[in-house]
Design a protein around this motif. Structure first.
Motif, PDB file in Angstrom:
ATOM      1  N   GLY A  79      -2.284  12.472  -1.037  1.00  0.00           N
ATOM      2  CA  GLY A  79      -2.440  11.042  -0.869  1.00  0.00           C
ATOM      3  C   GLY A  79      -2.023  10.638   0.531  1.00  0.00           C
ATOM      4  O   GLY A  79      -0.975  11.063   1.025  1.00  0.00           O
ATOM      5  N   VAL A  80      -2.844   9.833   1.187  1.00  0.00           N
ATOM      6  CA  VAL A  80      -2.573   9.389   2.558  1.00  0.00           C
ATOM      7  C   VAL A  80      -2.195   7.911   2.527  1.00  0.00           C
ATOM      8  O   VAL A  80      -2.988   7.073   2.091  1.00  0.00           O
ATOM      9  N   ILE A  81      -0.994   7.611   2.994  1.00  0.00           N
ATOM     10  CA  ILE A  81      -0.525   6.224   3.096  1.00  0.00           C
ATOM     11  C   ILE A  81      -0.622   5.810   4.558  1.00  0.00           C
ATOM     12  O   ILE A  81       0.049   6.371   5.422  1.00  0.00           O
ATOM     13  N   ALA A  84      -6.323  10.349  -2.675  1.00  0.00           N
ATOM     14  CA  ALA A  84      -5.828   8.978  -2.782  1.00  0.00           C
ATOM     15  C   ALA A  84      -5.574   8.414  -1.394  1.00  0.00           C
ATOM     16  O   ALA A  84      -5.149   9.135  -0.485  1.00  0.00           O
ATOM     17  N   LEU A  85      -5.812   7.117  -1.245  1.00  0.00           N
ATOM     18  CA  LEU A  85      -5.621   6.420   0.018  1.00  0.00           C
ATOM     19  C   LEU A  85      -4.935   5.088  -0.252  1.00  0.00           C
ATOM     20  O   LEU A  85      -5.155   4.462  -1.299  1.00  0.00           O
ATOM     21  N   SER A  86      -4.124   4.646   0.711  1.00  0.00           N
ATOM     22  CA  SER A  86      -3.487   3.342   0.599  1.00  0.00           C
ATOM     23  C   SER A  86      -3.259   2.770   1.986  1.00  0.00           C
ATOM     24  O   SER A  86      -2.888   3.496   2.910  1.00  0.00           O
ATOM     25  N   ILE A 103      -8.421   4.420  -4.136  1.00  0.00           N
ATOM     26  CA  ILE A 103      -7.661   3.547  -3.253  1.00  0.00           C
ATOM     27  C   ILE A 103      -6.587   2.817  -4.055  1.00  0.00           C
ATOM     28  O   ILE A 103      -6.866   2.225  -5.095  1.00  0.00           O
ATOM     29  N   PHE A 104      -5.352   2.888  -3.561  1.00  0.00           N
ATOM     30  CA  PHE A 104      -4.223   2.231  -4.200  1.00  0.00           C
ATOM     31  C   PHE A 104      -3.791   1.041  -3.350  1.00  0.00           C
ATOM     32  O   PHE A 104      -3.799   1.103  -2.116  1.00  0.00           O
ATOM     33  N   ASP A 105      -3.399  -0.035  -4.022  1.00  0.00           N
ATOM     34  CA  ASP A 105      -2.934  -1.222  -3.307  1.00  0.00           C
ATOM     35  C   ASP A 105      -1.541  -1.028  -2.716  1.00  0.00           C
ATOM     36  O   ASP A 105      -1.164  -1.720  -1.778  1.00  0.00           O
ATOM     37  N   ASP A 106      -0.783  -0.082  -3.271  1.00  0.00           N
ATOM     38  CA  ASP A 106       0.610   0.074  -2.886  1.00  0.00           C
ATOM     39  C   ASP A 106       0.939   1.547  -2.696  1.00  0.00           C
ATOM     40  O   ASP A 106       0.517   2.390  -3.493  1.00  0.00           O
ATOM     41  N   GLY A 107       1.712   1.864  -1.643  1.00  0.00           N
ATOM     42  CA  GLY A 107       2.080   3.246  -1.367  1.00  0.00           C
ATOM     43  C   GLY A 107       2.921   3.867  -2.460  1.00  0.00           C
ATOM     44  O   GLY A 107       2.792   5.056  -2.767  1.00  0.00           O
ATOM     45  N   ARG A 108       3.799   3.082  -3.075  1.00  0.00           N
ATOM     46  CA  ARG A 108       4.632   3.616  -4.150  1.00  0.00           C
ATOM     47  C   ARG A 108       3.794   4.019  -5.355  1.00  0.00           C
ATOM     48  O   ARG A 108       4.066   5.037  -6.013  1.00  0.00           O
TER      49      ARG A 108
END
Length: 335
Positions: free
Chosen positions: A6-8, A32-34, A54-59
């Motif tokens: 996952g890349v934040i 995953a990306l954020s 795609i995630f709205d939040d890194g956590r």
């Protein structure tokens, strides 16, 4: 086994690392990306990682079962939070510098990782993976005898208006702080900063150039010229003077041209071009270790030491005095 990453943070370096994982490095995939700018994440998804969620939040990304390891490429103020969350989730994490924006924040990461009992953090100090620096380290170990002095330079052609005097330490010298400590296998004990005549290309909030003077525990004296408006190119220099000889960092390979009564070699102008292969190798190293549930390369302790040293250098900018650099006992995890 394919490592799901996952890349934040999908700005310039996050996009480039995503490209690297998807197209250059074997054995890993971005799943995953954020980013706080969702459009940026969508653009990276469309261009490089079409199957990534795609995630709205890194956590939330860190907690997801879609992710086995994390790259933290967001702005520096978020690094501590995300690295601590990755440690809590027992997931390997690669963090671009800085590890945290304060030495206290970096110390909290070291303490959390030491309590966990397994190395999970790799910091993005890519110069340790550069072929030239590795050759220089071998020469120090095998040819020059014990180091006595180091003369180094970090030159950029130009910087934007928002670049101010302390950034010469936190954003620029930070790489020398780490790689010289690694080259010498030594720690710093003091720092001083002196300012030559100001370049006319520097603005009012930037003293440029600067000379940083460091002393190590073994008595090595180091001078680093930081000149971020040198105009002619991106130029990294390092010369180590030892008891038996001298070793110098090689310039990047280029074709020498003789034409029109001139002999010339090109000088790079972009840091990404200078260290492109180092980025490839460091991420491949991270992937290999993360597949085993751990981390390799520059550690959280290295990130903490860099933060402490940076703070001392910034204080030396302000005072003009020789400022001490004091470190606590290194946790056994990092021995």
């Amino acid at each position: 086994m394919t490592l799901c990453i996952g890349v934040i943070g999908t700005g310039m370096i996050g996009r480039d690392h995503t490209r690297r994982i998807q197209n250059v490095i074997a054995g890993a995939e971005v799943t995953a990306l954020s980013d706080v700018n969702r459009d940026s994440a969508r653009a990276v998804q469309a261009d490089l990682a079409p199957t990534a969620e795609i995630f709205d939040d890194g956590r939330a990304l860190i907690a997801s079962d879609l992710v086995g390891a994390i790259l933290v490429c967001s702005w520096g103020g978020t690094h501590e939070e995300y690295v601590l969350a990755a440690i809590e989730a027992s997931k390997p994490v690669f963090c671009e510098k800085p590890l945290a924006t304060t030495a206290e924040g970096a110390r909290r990461i070291v303490e959390a990782e030491a309590k966990h009992g397994t190395r999970l953090v790799q910091v993005g100090f890519m110069r340790r993976y550069d072929a030239g620096y590795r050759m220089l380290k071998r020469a120090i170990e095998e040819e020059t005898g014990a180091p006595l002095m180091v003369h180094a330079a970090h030159r950029n052609p130009a910087v934007p208006e928002q670049y101010v005097t302390p950034m010469a330490i936190h954003d620029t010298l930070i790489h020398e702080i780490d790689v010289l400590r690694w080259l010498l296998d030594d720690d710093y004990v003091s720092a001083q900063v002196v300012f030559p005549r100001r370049s006319p290309h520097a603005h009012a909030a930037l003293a440029d150039p600067q000379i940083v003077l460091l002393e190590t525990a073994k008595g090595v004296r180091i001078d680093v010229e930081v000149f971020v408006n040198c105009r002619y190119g991106y130029d990294i220099q390092c010369e180590v003077v030892g008891e038996e000889g001298l070793a110098r960092l090689p310039d990047p390979m280029s074709v020498a041209v003789r034409r029109n009564a001139q002999a010339r070699n090109p000088v790079l102008t972009d840091w990404k071009d200078r260290f492109v292969e180092s980025y490839d190798i460091e991420l491949a190293d991270f992937v290999a270790a993360a597949k085993c549930g751990t981390a390799s390369g520059p550690s959280a302790w290295d990130g903490y030491v860099a933060a402490v040293t940076s703070d001392a250098c910034v204080k030396a900018q302000e005072t003009g005095a020789v400022e001490p650099i004091e470190l606590p006992t290194r946790p056994a995890l990092y021995d």
